[in-house]
Design a protein around this motif. Structure first.
Motif, PDB file in Angstrom:
ATOM      1  N   SER A  27      36.070  73.688  26.474  1.00 42.19           N
ATOM      2  CA  SER A  27      35.419  74.478  27.527  1.00 42.19           C
ATOM      3  C   SER A  27      36.013  74.201  28.899  1.00 42.19           C
ATOM      4  O   SER A  27      35.919  75.039  29.806  1.00 42.19           O
ATOM      5  N   LEU A  28      36.637  73.018  29.065  1.00 47.01           N
ATOM      6  CA  LEU A  28      37.193  72.670  30.369  1.00 47.01           C
ATOM      7  C   LEU A  28      38.541  73.358  30.635  1.00 47.01           C
ATOM      8  O   LEU A  28      39.054  73.287  31.749  1.00 47.01           O
ATOM      9  N   LEU A  29      39.092  74.022  29.623  1.00 43.26           N
ATOM     10  CA  LEU A  29      40.358  74.713  29.832  1.00 43.26           C
ATOM     11  C   LEU A  29      40.224  75.800  30.895  1.00 43.26           C
ATOM     12  O   LEU A  29      41.176  76.101  31.616  1.00 43.26           O
ATOM     13  N   ASP A  30      39.013  76.381  30.989  1.00 43.61           N
ATOM     14  CA  ASP A  30      38.784  77.424  31.998  1.00 43.61           C
ATOM     15  C   ASP A  30      39.046  76.914  33.404  1.00 43.61           C
ATOM     16  O   ASP A  30      39.486  77.673  34.286  1.00 43.61           O
ATOM     17  N   GLU A  31      38.772  75.613  33.623  1.00 41.80           N
ATOM     18  CA  GLU A  31      38.894  75.068  34.971  1.00 41.80           C
ATOM     19  C   GLU A  31      40.350  74.887  35.404  1.00 41.80           C
ATOM     20  O   GLU A  31      40.619  74.663  36.580  1.00 41.80           O
ATOM     21  N   THR A  32      41.258  74.963  34.469  1.00 38.13           N
ATOM     22  CA  THR A  32      42.674  74.824  34.840  1.00 38.13           C
ATOM     23  C   THR A  32      43.201  76.083  35.501  1.00 38.13           C
ATOM     24  O   THR A  32      44.204  76.047  36.208  1.00 38.13           O
ATOM     25  N   GLY A  33      42.567  77.202  35.231  1.00 41.92           N
ATOM     26  CA  GLY A  33      43.031  78.477  35.778  1.00 41.92           C
ATOM     27  C   GLY A  33      44.236  79.051  35.050  1.00 41.92           C
ATOM     28  O   GLY A  33      44.789  80.070  35.473  1.00 41.92           O
ATOM     29  N   ASN A  34      44.636  78.416  33.961  1.00 38.75           N
ATOM     30  CA  ASN A  34      45.790  78.893  33.205  1.00 38.75           C
ATOM     31  C   ASN A  34      45.368  79.831  32.079  1.00 38.75           C
ATOM     32  O   ASN A  34      44.400  79.560  31.362  1.00 38.75           O
ATOM     33  N   GLU A  35      46.102  80.901  31.929  1.00 31.41           N
ATOM     34  CA  GLU A  35      45.827  81.848  30.844  1.00 31.41           C
ATOM     35  C   GLU A  35      46.267  81.272  29.504  1.00 31.41           C
ATOM     36  O   GLU A  35      45.630  81.513  28.479  1.00 31.41           O
ATOM     37  N   LYS A  36      47.352  80.482  29.511  1.00 31.46           N
ATOM     38  CA  LYS A  36      47.965  79.999  28.280  1.00 31.46           C
ATOM     39  C   LYS A  36      48.055  78.481  28.303  1.00 31.46           C
ATOM     40  O   LYS A  36      48.345  77.874  29.334  1.00 31.46           O
ATOM     41  N   HIS A  37      47.844  77.865  27.137  1.00 30.24           N
ATOM     42  CA  HIS A  37      47.985  76.423  26.985  1.00 30.24           C
ATOM     43  C   HIS A  37      48.907  76.158  25.799  1.00 30.24           C
ATOM     44  O   HIS A  37      48.698  76.703  24.707  1.00 30.24           O
ATOM     45  N   GLU A  38      49.918  75.324  26.022  1.00 38.54           N
ATOM     46  CA  GLU A  38      50.962  75.137  25.028  1.00 38.54           C
ATOM     47  C   GLU A  38      50.884  73.757  24.398  1.00 38.54           C
ATOM     48  O   GLU A  38      50.545  72.774  25.054  1.00 38.54           O
ATOM     49  N   SER A  39      51.234  73.703  23.125  1.00 34.20           N
ATOM     50  CA  SER A  39      51.368  72.426  22.436  1.00 34.20           C
ATOM     51  C   SER A  39      52.710  71.798  22.818  1.00 34.20           C
ATOM     52  O   SER A  39      53.543  72.408  23.493  1.00 34.20           O
ATOM     53  N   GLY A  40      52.913  70.592  22.344  1.00 33.23           N
ATOM     54  CA  GLY A  40      54.240  70.006  22.442  1.00 33.23           C
ATOM     55  C   GLY A  40      55.179  70.676  21.456  1.00 33.23           C
ATOM     56  O   GLY A  40      54.764  71.473  20.606  1.00 33.23           O
ATOM     57  N   VAL A  41      56.447  70.349  21.565  1.00 37.37           N
ATOM     58  CA  VAL A  41      57.453  70.947  20.680  1.00 37.37           C
ATOM     59  C   VAL A  41      57.430  70.228  19.330  1.00 37.37           C
ATOM     60  O   VAL A  41      57.347  69.003  19.268  1.00 37.37           O
ATOM     61  N   PHE A  42      57.490  70.999  18.260  1.00 35.48           N
ATOM     62  CA  PHE A  42      57.592  70.426  16.919  1.00 35.48           C
ATOM     63  C   PHE A  42      58.738  71.101  16.181  1.00 35.48           C
ATOM     64  O   PHE A  42      59.198  72.178  16.564  1.00 35.48           O
ATOM     65  N   GLN A  43      59.194  70.444  15.114  1.00 39.59           N
ATOM     66  CA  GLN A  43      60.339  70.955  14.383  1.00 39.59           C
ATOM     67  C   GLN A  43      59.924  71.415  12.996  1.00 39.59           C
ATOM     68  O   GLN A  43      59.140  70.753  12.304  1.00 39.59           O
ATOM     69  N   ALA A  44      60.462  72.565  12.598  1.00 35.98           N
ATOM     70  CA  ALA A  44      60.230  73.102  11.259  1.00 35.98           C
ATOM     71  C   ALA A  44      61.415  73.982  10.893  1.00 35.98           C
ATOM     72  O   ALA A  44      61.883  74.765  11.719  1.00 35.98           O
ATOM     73  N   CYS A  45      61.902  73.835   9.663  1.00 38.56           N
ATOM     74  CA  CYS A  45      63.035  74.634   9.176  1.00 38.56           C
ATOM     75  C   CYS A  45      64.239  74.530  10.111  1.00 38.56           C
ATOM     76  O   CYS A  45      64.904  75.535  10.403  1.00 38.56           O
ATOM     77  N   ASP A  46      64.462  73.309  10.618  1.00 30.97           N
ATOM     78  CA  ASP A  46      65.611  73.030  11.493  1.00 30.97           C
ATOM     79  C   ASP A  46      65.573  73.795  12.802  1.00 30.97           C
ATOM     80  O   ASP A  46      66.602  73.995  13.448  1.00 30.97           O
ATOM     81  N   LYS A  47      64.417  74.240  13.207  1.00 28.46           N
ATOM     82  CA  LYS A  47      64.237  74.923  14.489  1.00 28.46           C
ATOM     83  C   LYS A  47      63.114  74.223  15.254  1.00 28.46           C
ATOM     84  O   LYS A  47      62.290  73.512  14.672  1.00 28.46           O
ATOM     85  N   LYS A  48      63.061  74.457  16.555  1.00 29.08           N
ATOM     86  CA  LYS A  48      62.019  73.874  17.381  1.00 29.08           C
ATOM     87  C   LYS A  48      61.052  74.968  17.843  1.00 29.08           C
ATOM     88  O   LYS A  48      61.482  76.065  18.219  1.00 29.08           O
ATOM     89  N   TRP A  49      59.756  74.624  17.815  1.00 25.05           N
ATOM     90  CA  TRP A  49      58.694  75.597  18.060  1.00 25.05           C
ATOM     91  C   TRP A  49      57.592  74.969  18.905  1.00 25.05           C
ATOM     92  O   TRP A  49      57.540  73.765  19.106  1.00 25.05           O
ATOM     93  N   LYS A  50      56.697  75.818  19.363  1.00 24.53           N
ATOM     94  CA  LYS A  50      55.446  75.344  19.944  1.00 24.53           C
ATOM     95  C   LYS A  50      54.379  76.410  19.723  1.00 24.53           C
ATOM     96  O   LYS A  50      54.687  77.585  19.479  1.00 24.53           O
ATOM     97  N   LEU A  51      53.119  75.965  19.769  1.00 23.43           N
ATOM     98  CA  LEU A  51      51.996  76.887  19.676  1.00 23.43           C
ATOM     99  C   LEU A  51      51.490  77.209  21.072  1.00 23.43           C
ATOM    100  O   LEU A  51      51.459  76.334  21.955  1.00 23.43           O
ATOM    101  N   CYS A  52      51.076  78.448  21.274  1.00 17.23           N
ATOM    102  CA  CYS A  52      50.537  78.900  22.549  1.00 17.23           C
ATOM    103  C   CYS A  52      49.132  79.453  22.309  1.00 17.23           C
ATOM    104  O   CYS A  52      48.972  80.413  21.547  1.00 17.23           O
ATOM    105  N   VAL A  53      48.161  78.836  22.964  1.00 16.37           N
ATOM    106  CA  VAL A  53      46.763  79.234  22.808  1.00 16.37           C
ATOM    107  C   VAL A  53      46.309  79.947  24.079  1.00 16.37           C
ATOM    108  O   VAL A  53      46.515  79.449  25.193  1.00 16.37           O
TER     109      VAL A  53
END
Length: 324
Positions: A27-53
């Motif tokens: 619930s505190l994510l609203d206070e950041t004022g950011n529309e998007k929140h990103e995970s750290g980078v992870f690796q899968a299938c020899d590529k690098k990715w991140k999740l965006c919420v």
């Protein structure tokens, strides 16, 4: 399983294979004022990715509208070293953990649809992952004690990000098509077995690094009788091409200019030539019997004037390779 608008939703016991992203104090994510929140980078299938919420939904896009929903996207990252025109074709599933049932809600494109990640589209996902009312209702198990968890599972179907893509072009009448080599003090060079022009390129092509190669007193069986003249492709360029097992094409005229009567230049058209690569490589192509030494040395013929010889290569057609 619920399938709506081309999206399949089902629950399973097995956690996502590649990544889980937990968020506490959601619930505190609203206070950041950011529309998007990103995970750290992870690796899968020899590529690098991140999740965006997107806690309040991804704003209206050409391909959808996340208003009133929580949106979740997968993004490919660290693509700067990928070749121009890179593409990665991917099947993926995104997840939301259900704390009540101890299961994972799996959200994926219906029918195993493959998504194309490329330099202009690095992010794919679901703008309407779950309605906010469903997500925030504790009885559904997705947001419990202000904590939630998302996940990703990725299968790369085909990968053009690690494959070189190349285009062969045939160029007729290339720009800057004539290279002129002025050889001063030519008589002093007659005792040399071979002399080279400076390197030059045609159309800026990577493989087109060439030199003219001249034997002042002839080469092989022509020695002492004829001047020999060849186009020479640098061996470094040939070695760079071995992995491609390609053949290279050029059509050109080799010419010794008549400095008294330009209409009487001495020239030969070199017919279509392929420079093989590998053990059968041909790096030189021209004529051993290009011009008789008697004709060259005659003061009245106009080819050697003030001890200067002018040699030209005029390109009519060349092959070019470029990335795309």
């Amino acid at each position: 399983m619920d399938s709506t608008a081309g999206v399949e939703r089902l629950k399973r016991d097995i956690p996502p294979a590649h990544f889980i992203f937990m968020i506490r104090s959601f619930s505190l994510l609203d206070e950041t004022g950011n529309e998007k929140h990103e995970s750290g980078v992870f690796q899968a299938c020899d590529k690098k990715w991140k999740l965006c919420v997107y806690p309040k939904g991804k704003k209206k896009q050409a391909d959808g509208d996340g208003d009133g929903h929580i949106s979740l996207y997968l993004e490919i990252v660290d693509t700067n070293d990928y070749p121009r025109g890179w593409e990665v074709h991917v099947k993926f599933s995104l997840f939301v953990y259900d704390y009540v049932q101890d299961k994972y809600l799996t959200v994926q494109d219906a029918g195993g649809k493959v998504r194309r990640f490329h330099y202009m589209k690095t992010q794919w996902g679901f703008d309407q992952l779950l309605s906010l009312s469903t997500f925030k209702d504790p009885s559904n198990g997705y947001l419990v004690d202000d904590t939630c968890a998302f996940g990703a599972e990725i299968l790369v179907v085909s990968d053009a990000a690690t494959k070189r893509r190349e285009c062969l072009s045939m160029v007729k009448d290339p720009t800057s098509k004539t290279y002129t080599w002025r050889i001063n003090d030519f008589t002093s060079k007659k005792n040399q077995n071979i002399i080279y022009s400076d390197e030059f390129t045609i159309e800026g092509s990577k493989w087109n690094c060439r030199k003219l190669m001249l034997y002042p007193s002839g080469d092989g069986s022509a020695k002492g009788k004829h001047l020999s003249l060849f186009l020479h492709l640098e061996s470094t360029d040939l070695s760079n091409l071995k992995d491609h097992a390609r053949k290279l094409f050029a059509r050109y005229r080799l010419r010794i200019c008549n400095q008294l009567k330009s209409s009487e230049n001495h020239e030969y058209l070199v017919r279509p030539v392929f420079f093989g690569v590998g053990s059968s490589a041909v790096s030189n192509w021209g004529y051993s019997n290009f011009m008789s030494l008697d004709q060259l040395d005659s003061a009245t013929k106009g080819f050697l004037v003030n001890d200067t010889l002018i040699v030209e290569a005029e390109f009519i057609m060349v092959s070019m390779f470029s990335d795309f």
